[in-house]
Design a protein around this motif. Structure first.
Motif, mmCIF file in Angstrom:
data_model
loop_
_atom_site.group_PDB
_atom_site.id
_atom_site.type_symbol
_atom_site.label_atom_id
_atom_site.label_comp_id
_atom_site.label_asym_id
_atom_site.label_seq_id
_atom_site.Cartn_x
_atom_site.Cartn_y
_atom_site.Cartn_z
ATOM 1 N N UNK A 36 0.848 -1.192 0.000
ATOM 2 C CA UNK A 36 0.000 0.000 0.000
ATOM 3 C C UNK A 36 0.879 1.235 0.000
ATOM 4 N N UNK A 37 0.267 2.378 -0.264
ATOM 5 C CA UNK A 37 0.989 3.632 -0.132
ATOM 6 C C UNK A 37 0.038 4.671 0.472
ATOM 7 N N UNK A 38 0.609 5.791 0.885
ATOM 8 C CA UNK A 38 -0.227 6.831 1.488
ATOM 9 C C UNK A 38 -0.462 7.957 0.490
ATOM 10 N N UNK A 39 -1.635 8.537 0.581
ATOM 11 C CA UNK A 39 -1.970 9.694 -0.254
ATOM 12 C C UNK A 39 -2.591 10.757 0.630
ATOM 13 N N UNK A 40 -2.373 12.001 0.232
ATOM 14 C CA UNK A 40 -2.991 13.090 0.989
ATOM 15 C C UNK A 40 -4.284 13.500 0.300
ATOM 16 N N UNK A 41 -5.326 13.606 1.086
ATOM 17 C CA UNK A 41 -6.623 13.967 0.542
ATOM 18 C C UNK A 41 -7.078 15.246 1.226
ATOM 19 N N UNK A 42 -7.422 16.267 0.418
ATOM 20 C CA UNK A 42 -7.926 17.514 0.986
ATOM 21 C C UNK A 42 -9.440 17.472 1.019
ATOM 22 N N UNK A 43 -9.967 17.783 2.180
ATOM 23 C CA UNK A 43 -11.425 17.822 2.304
ATOM 24 C C UNK A 43 -11.852 19.246 2.559
ATOM 25 N N UNK A 44 -12.947 19.657 1.945
ATOM 26 C CA UNK A 44 -13.400 21.025 2.158
ATOM 27 C C UNK A 44 -13.691 21.281 3.638
ATOM 28 N N UNK A 45 -13.174 22.381 4.126
ATOM 29 C CA UNK A 45 -13.425 22.738 5.518
ATOM 30 C C UNK A 45 -12.369 22.218 6.469
ATOM 31 N N UNK A 46 -11.522 21.277 5.999
ATOM 32 C CA UNK A 46 -10.497 20.716 6.881
ATOM 33 C C UNK A 46 -9.278 21.628 6.873
ATOM 34 N N UNK A 47 -8.636 21.760 8.035
ATOM 35 C CA UNK A 47 -7.486 22.649 8.110
ATOM 36 C C UNK A 47 -6.280 22.064 7.381
ATOM 37 N N UNK A 48 -6.103 20.748 7.546
ATOM 38 C CA UNK A 48 -4.958 20.077 6.906
ATOM 39 C C UNK A 48 -5.469 18.955 6.024
ATOM 40 N N UNK A 49 -4.734 18.634 4.954
ATOM 41 C CA UNK A 49 -5.101 17.448 4.187
ATOM 42 C C UNK A 49 -4.906 16.199 5.040
ATOM 43 N N UNK A 50 -5.751 15.210 4.870
ATOM 44 C CA UNK A 50 -5.588 14.015 5.694
ATOM 45 C C UNK A 50 -4.908 12.920 4.889
ATOM 46 N N UNK A 51 -4.149 12.085 5.566
ATOM 47 C CA UNK A 51 -3.392 11.026 4.916
ATOM 48 C C UNK A 51 -4.184 9.729 4.973
ATOM 49 N N UNK A 52 -4.374 9.120 3.822
ATOM 50 C CA UNK A 52 -5.088 7.837 3.798
ATOM 51 C C UNK A 52 -4.188 6.765 3.168
ATOM 52 N N UNK A 53 -4.434 5.517 3.530
ATOM 53 C CA UNK A 53 -3.718 4.394 2.930
ATOM 54 C C UNK A 53 -4.462 3.943 1.672
ATOM 55 N N UNK A 54 -3.710 3.670 0.634
ATOM 56 C CA UNK A 54 -4.308 3.169 -0.601
ATOM 57 C C UNK A 54 -3.746 1.776 -0.868
ATOM 58 N N UNK A 55 -4.641 0.826 -1.048
ATOM 59 C CA UNK A 55 -4.235 -0.569 -1.250
ATOM 60 C C UNK A 55 -3.718 -0.764 -2.665
ATOM 61 N N UNK A 56 -2.505 -1.294 -2.796
ATOM 62 C CA UNK A 56 -1.937 -1.564 -4.120
ATOM 63 C C UNK A 56 -2.002 -3.037 -4.475
ATOM 64 N N UNK A 57 -1.674 -3.897 -3.526
ATOM 65 C CA UNK A 57 -1.670 -5.341 -3.813
ATOM 66 C C UNK A 57 -2.034 -6.087 -2.544
ATOM 67 N N UNK A 58 -2.747 -7.168 -2.723
ATOM 68 C CA UNK A 58 -3.133 -8.020 -1.598
ATOM 69 C C UNK A 58 -3.041 -9.448 -2.098
ATOM 70 N N UNK A 59 -2.221 -10.247 -1.454
ATOM 71 C CA UNK A 59 -2.041 -11.630 -1.922
ATOM 72 C C UNK A 59 -2.211 -12.598 -0.752
ATOM 73 N N UNK A 60 -2.950 -13.666 -1.003
ATOM 74 C CA UNK A 60 -3.003 -14.775 -0.053
ATOM 75 C C UNK A 60 -2.422 -15.994 -0.752
ATOM 76 N N UNK A 61 -1.423 -16.610 -0.133
ATOM 77 C CA UNK A 61 -0.836 -17.837 -0.674
ATOM 78 C C UNK A 61 -1.579 -19.023 -0.050
#
Lengths: 116, 166
Positions: A36-61
């Motif tokens: 996964x990686x993190x991305x910054x998302x700006x929301x209207x009205x929020x003082x700072x952009x918030x950091x969210x995790x974005x799923x890139x790969x998920x594997x079950x062996x």
């Protein structure tokens, strides 16, 4: 006749996954990998952009998985679920590694998607 | 479960054998820390009578073999012996059953760390904030996988964890 609640295989709902890594860390056989990686998302009205995790790969062996279901039990967002599917035999060990595309297909149709 | 002293292990089971429990179920061990608990099950072949017998011996201790009473016991005693590091006195064939040689720490003792847990990169070491860096951000303190004791990893001495990879 396989009941719907049978523990055949584990399915993933990627939109519900927050990449929190709990399943990966609690898995006794180390059969889950998550990227996964993190991305910054700006929301209207929020003082700072918030950091969210974005799923890139998920594997079950499933060659390592012992079907204990600890990942299903511990997922705080119900992104993992048991599915009655069972026909995931493969002709090579690598074929038992299921990525997001395969795991989505295992998501049980009877479970309402928590994200929708 | 019938709990007996190690000195009464053989005589207790021999008594059940004499009263008709000639079917050997299984024999296994449980690591209790300083001691190893040995559990065996014998049954009557034509009734529902069955007995679970347990005894506790010190780690690395000795217990008399049952293989003259039950031929099938030798397989279980060989396996339990090599997995828990104990000896069955009088066992006619004490060759290692599953391991090539009796070397290293007995694998089913909790003090034995699985080599696979050390040589493989732990998938749980990754973080989203690593942003794709293989093995994670070296400046962050890495989480230790369950079952690997503190200080086991050689690289930990100089502040780096081998668990997180290179």
């Amino acid at each position: 006749m396989i009941p719907d609640e049978a523990h055949g295989v584990i399915g993933l709902q990627p939109s519900a996954c927050t990449s929190c890594m709990i399943c990966v860390r609690e898995c006794p056989t180390w059969c889950i990998e998550l990227e996964s990686h993190t991305e910054e998302v700006s929301e209207p009205g929020a003082r700072r952009p918030k950091t969210i995790n974005v799923l890139d790969a998920f594997r079950i062996d499933f060659g390592l998985c012992m079907y204990c279901g600890i990942c299903v039990d511990l997922c705080p967002f119900d992104a993992l679920a048991w599915s009655p599917g069972f026909d995931h035999a493969a002709s090579s060990a690598g074929g038992l590694v299921h990525g997001i595309n395969e795991l989505v297909n295992w998501w049980p149709a009877t479970n309402p998607s928590p994200a929708d | 479960m019938i709990r007996v002293d190690a000195a009464e292990w053989r005589s207790t089971i021999a008594g059940f054998h004499g009263s008709g429990c000639t079917l050997f179920g299984f024999l296994t061990g449980v690591d209790r820390g300083d001691s190893v608990e040995i559990i065996g099950r014998v049954a009557h072949p034509e009734s529902i009578e069955a007995h679970l017998i347990s005894t506790t011996i010190p780690a690395g201790g000795t217990l008399p073999s049952l293989n003259d009473l039950y031929l099938g016991a030798s397989w279980h005693e060989r396996e339990t012996g090599e997995m828990f590091g104990i000896t069955f006195a009088g066992l006619t064939d004490a060759r290692p059953l599953l391991r090539r040689a009796q070397q290293g720490s007995p694998p089913l003792l909790k003090s034995s760390v699985l080599v696979a847990r050390v040589v493989r990169e732990w998938p749980g070491a990754a973080e989203a904030s690593d942003d794709g860096r293989r093995g994670g951000n070296p400046s962050r303190r890495r989480q230790r996988p369950a079952g690997v004791p503190e200080g086991f990893m050689q690289d930990e001495a100089d502040g780096r964890s081998a668990i997180g990879g290179t």
